[in-house]
Structure formats: structure tokens, C-alpha cells
Design a protein around this motif. Structure first.
Motif, PDB file in Angstrom:
ATOM      1  N   TYR A   1       0.890  -1.163   0.000  1.00 18.58           N
ATOM      2  CA  TYR A   1       0.000   0.000   0.000  1.00 18.58           C
ATOM      3  C   TYR A   1       0.930   1.214   0.000  1.00 18.58           C
ATOM      4  O   TYR A   1       1.688   1.419   0.944  1.00 18.58           O
ATOM      5  CB  TYR A   1      -0.862  -0.013   1.262  1.00 18.58           C
ATOM      6  N   THR A   2       0.902   2.013  -1.074  1.00 16.98           N
ATOM      7  CA  THR A   2       1.882   3.090  -1.222  1.00 16.98           C
ATOM      8  C   THR A   2       1.269   4.490  -1.327  1.00 16.98           C
ATOM      9  O   THR A   2       1.989   5.452  -1.614  1.00 16.98           O
ATOM     10  CB  THR A   2       2.763   2.853  -2.471  1.00 16.98           C
TER      11      THR A   2
ATOM     12  N   VAL B   1       0.772   7.334   0.208  1.00 11.35           N
ATOM     13  CA  VAL B   1       1.312   7.867   1.458  1.00 11.35           C
ATOM     14  C   VAL B   1       0.367   8.854   2.145  1.00 11.35           C
ATOM     15  O   VAL B   1       0.151   8.770   3.362  1.00 11.35           O
ATOM     16  CB  VAL B   1       2.689   8.523   1.213  1.00 11.35           C
TER      17      VAL B   1
ATOM     18  N   ALA C   1      -2.958   7.182   3.278  1.00 11.77           N
ATOM     19  CA  ALA C   1      -2.762   6.305   4.437  1.00 11.77           C
ATOM     20  C   ALA C   1      -3.067   7.022   5.751  1.00 11.77           C
ATOM     21  O   ALA C   1      -3.474   6.395   6.732  1.00 11.77           O
ATOM     22  CB  ALA C   1      -1.332   5.778   4.458  1.00 11.77           C
TER      23      ALA C   1
ATOM     24  N   CYS D   1      -3.767   0.498   5.543  1.00  9.26           N
ATOM     25  CA  CYS D   1      -2.336   0.557   5.255  1.00  9.26           C
ATOM     26  C   CYS D   1      -1.579  -0.448   6.122  1.00  9.26           C
ATOM     27  O   CYS D   1      -0.714  -1.189   5.632  1.00  9.26           O
ATOM     28  CB  CYS D   1      -1.828   1.974   5.504  1.00  9.26           C
TER      29      CYS D   1
ATOM     30  N   ASN E   1       0.531  -3.603   4.565  1.00  8.43           N
ATOM     31  CA  ASN E   1       1.988  -3.527   4.641  1.00  8.43           C
ATOM     32  C   ASN E   1       2.587  -4.308   5.800  1.00  8.43           C
ATOM     33  O   ASN E   1       3.691  -4.850   5.678  1.00  8.43           O
ATOM     34  CB  ASN E   1       2.433  -2.066   4.726  1.00  8.43           C
TER      35      ASN E   1
ATOM     36  N   TYR F   1      11.363   5.812   4.597  1.00  9.82           N
ATOM     37  CA  TYR F   1      10.401   6.413   5.526  1.00  9.82           C
ATOM     38  C   TYR F   1      10.411   5.769   6.912  1.00  9.82           C
ATOM     39  O   TYR F   1       9.733   6.258   7.816  1.00  9.82           O
ATOM     40  CB  TYR F   1       8.981   6.321   4.950  1.00  9.82           C
TER      41      TYR F   1
ATOM     42  N   TYR G   1       2.386   5.451   6.653  1.00  2.00           N
ATOM     43  CA  TYR G   1       3.011   4.540   5.689  1.00  2.00           C
ATOM     44  C   TYR G   1       4.350   4.018   6.208  1.00  2.00           C
ATOM     45  O   TYR G   1       4.611   2.812   6.189  1.00  2.00           O
ATOM     46  CB  TYR G   1       3.197   5.263   4.356  1.00  2.00           C
TER      47      TYR G   1
ATOM     48  N   SER H   1       3.910   1.485   8.994  1.00  2.29           N
ATOM     49  CA  SER H   1       3.416   0.186   8.517  1.00  2.29           C
ATOM     50  C   SER H   1       4.544  -0.623   7.874  1.00  2.29           C
ATOM     51  O   SER H   1       4.627  -1.842   8.037  1.00  2.29           O
ATOM     52  CB  SER H   1       2.263   0.381   7.527  1.00  2.29           C
ATOM     53  N   LYS H   2       5.430   0.052   7.138  1.00  2.00           N
ATOM     54  CA  LYS H   2       6.551  -0.648   6.503  1.00  2.00           C
ATOM     55  C   LYS H   2       7.558  -1.123   7.549  1.00  2.00           C
ATOM     56  O   LYS H   2       8.156  -2.199   7.410  1.00  2.00           O
ATOM     57  CB  LYS H   2       7.234   0.260   5.476  1.00  2.00           C
TER      58      LYS H   2
END
Length: 284
Positions: free
Chosen positions: A61-62, A64, A67, A74, A78, A103, A125, A128-129
Motif C-alpha cells: 500500500y503506497t 502515502v 494512508a 495501510c 503492509n 520512511y 506509511y 506500517s513498513k
């Protein structure tokens, strides 16, 4: 060797499948039409039926800014989706390559972030990553976490394409100049990821094209190489407020690549040159 590549309809997934096939490696690109990352049972059934040796996880999910309004979705994609794939990779003893982002860092200062630097995401974002990274590290031993930034490739929307489109109607543009980082050409990154898939040099890496620039400098170089007579006026981020906080410093140290025996990506200027050629070839 068999490689499952998620996000095949995106910029990176598309180029990864092309690079793997170029090497004669069996690659299957999948998208949301094949299974949902958030549906563990469906993902497990699909992947176990294929039984890849490597799961190259490029899907994410990008959106940003969006999100910030839908953090649960998100996070589900992710973090939850990545955890699902990591559990499946563990069960079938597959390697996993997880694509992460600059990020995850606070985005301050002026020095390059080492892979082990303190994490402090400033938006939904990025958080989540980071949670995706943590799931991979918690569940797997055979993993590559690869952080990238400012992505551009042939199969999707990106900053360079946007600039070229704007240049068709404008001969002067204001572009942010206080966010500093490195572009990542998916064609070049795909070569590195294929090298990683064929190795056992597991760990956390940073992978962007060499050199640093601002968005304004990237725009100006794009116009110069494309032969577009467009004046770029540098402006601060405050001139274009966004819902999600963007890092001012996206510099990533790539010494980790050299230390592991991987080749660094070419300069970002060279990457822009080849990308413009790729765009022109596609247009023809």
C-alpha cells in the motif's frame, strides 16, 4: 529456482519478473487478482501450490497521504500482509526479499542513514513498513530487507513521468528543494534483487542509485536530458503542504552492499538517461 514476485502490476514487480526471466529463472508475478495479501488462507493455498524457493515481496500500500486517513488498511496490507507471507515462507523454507523504505527513519539531519540507524517513522506509511520489517525479522532467518526511495520505472506513475507531463503545458515549474535523497530506477534495482535471490547473503540493505539530489535537481536534470526548456524554481516543502510528513533527509548509506559483495547501482543521472530512453522506446 522458482521465484514468486508480488506486485507484478507495479513498477518494481514488473521489472523484477523481466530480469529473472532474462536470467532463465522461473518467475511468477502475482497481483491482488491472484490472492489478497491480507487473506492468509488464500495466500497460503496459492503459494504452497506453487512452492517457490524465493518470495520477492514488491507489493505494498503506497498511497502515502491517503494512508493518513485509512491507517488500518495501510497497516493491514503492509504489516499484516507481510507477516502472512513471512509465515508462509517459513513453512515452505523459502527465502524472502522484502522491499522497505527510507520512511522508516526520522528523516532529519544531513548524514546518510546506516541500515542499523534508529527508526522513527513520521507517517502512517513509514510505520506500517517498519512493522513489516519487524515481522520478517521475527519470523525468518533467510531474509533480505531492502530499503529504497524515490522509485521510478516503466510500469507506472512516478515523479519523472509527472514532470514530463507538466512540461508539455508549462515552461516554468516550482519544485521542492529541501528534501534530499536518491532516486531508485526499478530496472537497476531488479538486477540487484535477482542477485540477492541467487545468494545467501541475508540481512538488511539500502539500495538506491548512487549520488544525492533534491526533487528540484531531479526535475532539472530530467528536463535537461529530455531537451525540455523548462525553468525549475526551487521552493521549500512548506510551499506544498501534504497530509503525510515527508522526510527532509532520505540519504541512505549503501556501504552495506559493497561489504556483502553486491554491486552498487549506477548514478542517478545515468539512470534518468536510460529511463528516458526506455520511455521513448516504449512510445515508439
Amino acid at each position: 529456482m522458482k521465484v514468486l514476485v508480488t506486485g507484478v502490476t507495479g513498477q518494481l514487480g514488473h521489472d523484477c519478473v523481466k530480469e529473472l526471466e532474462r536470467r532463465g529463472i522461473e518467475a511468477r508475478g502475482v497481483a491482488s487478482r491472484d490472492f489478497s495479501l491480507t487473506d492468509y488462507a488464500a495466500a497460503k493455498a496459492y503459494i504452497e501450490a506453487y512452492r517457490p524457493d524465493v518470495i520477492m515481496h514488491c507489493a505494498a500500500y503506497t498511497a502515502v497521504d491517503k494512508a493518513e486517513d485509512e491507517p488500518e488498511l495501510c497497516e493491514a496490507v503492509n504489516a499484516g500482509g507481510t507477516r502472512n507471507l513471512a509465515m508462509i515462507a517459513r513453512d515452505i523454507d523459502a527465502k524472502m526479499i522484502y522491499i522497505s523504505t527510507d520512511y522508516v527513519f526520522p528523516g532529519d539531519g544531513e548524514s546518510s542513514y546506516e541500515p542499523s540507524a534508529a527508526k522513527a517513522p513520521q507517517n502512517v506509511y513509514g510505520l506500517s513498513k517498519l512493522h513489516g520489517e519487524e515481522a520478517v525479522q521475527e519470523l525468518l532467518d533467510k531474509y533480505f530487507i531492502v530499503r529504497i526511495s524515490w522509485v521510478f520505472g516503466i510500469n507506472g506513475k512516478n515523479f519523472i513521468r509527472t514532470m514530463l507531463k507538466l512540461s508539455e503545458k508549462h515552461d516554468a515549474l516550482n519544485v521542492v528543494d529541501d528534501q534530499i535523497g536518491s532516486p531508485t530506477y526499478t530496472h537497476d534495482l531488479a538486477v540487484l534483487l535477482a542477485d540477492m535471490a541467487q545468494s545467501d547473503k541475508y540481512g538488511v540493505y539500502h539500495a538506491t542509485n548512487e549520488g544525492i539530489c533534491s526533487w528540484a535537481e531531479l526535475a532539472a536534470e530530467t528536463f535537461r536530458q529530455a531537451g525540455r526548456n523548462v525553468t525549475v524554481t526551487p521552493v521549500p516543502s512548506s510551499a506544498y503542504p501534504t497530509k503525510a510528513v515527508r522526510p527532509k533527509n532520505s540519504r541512505l548509506s549503501k556501504q552495506c552492499l559493497e561489504d556483502a559483495g553486491f554491486r552498487r547501482l549506477p548514478s542517478w543521472q545515468d539512470a534518468v538517461k536510460r529511463y528516458l530512453l526506455e520511455l521513448n522506446t516504449k512510445a515508439d
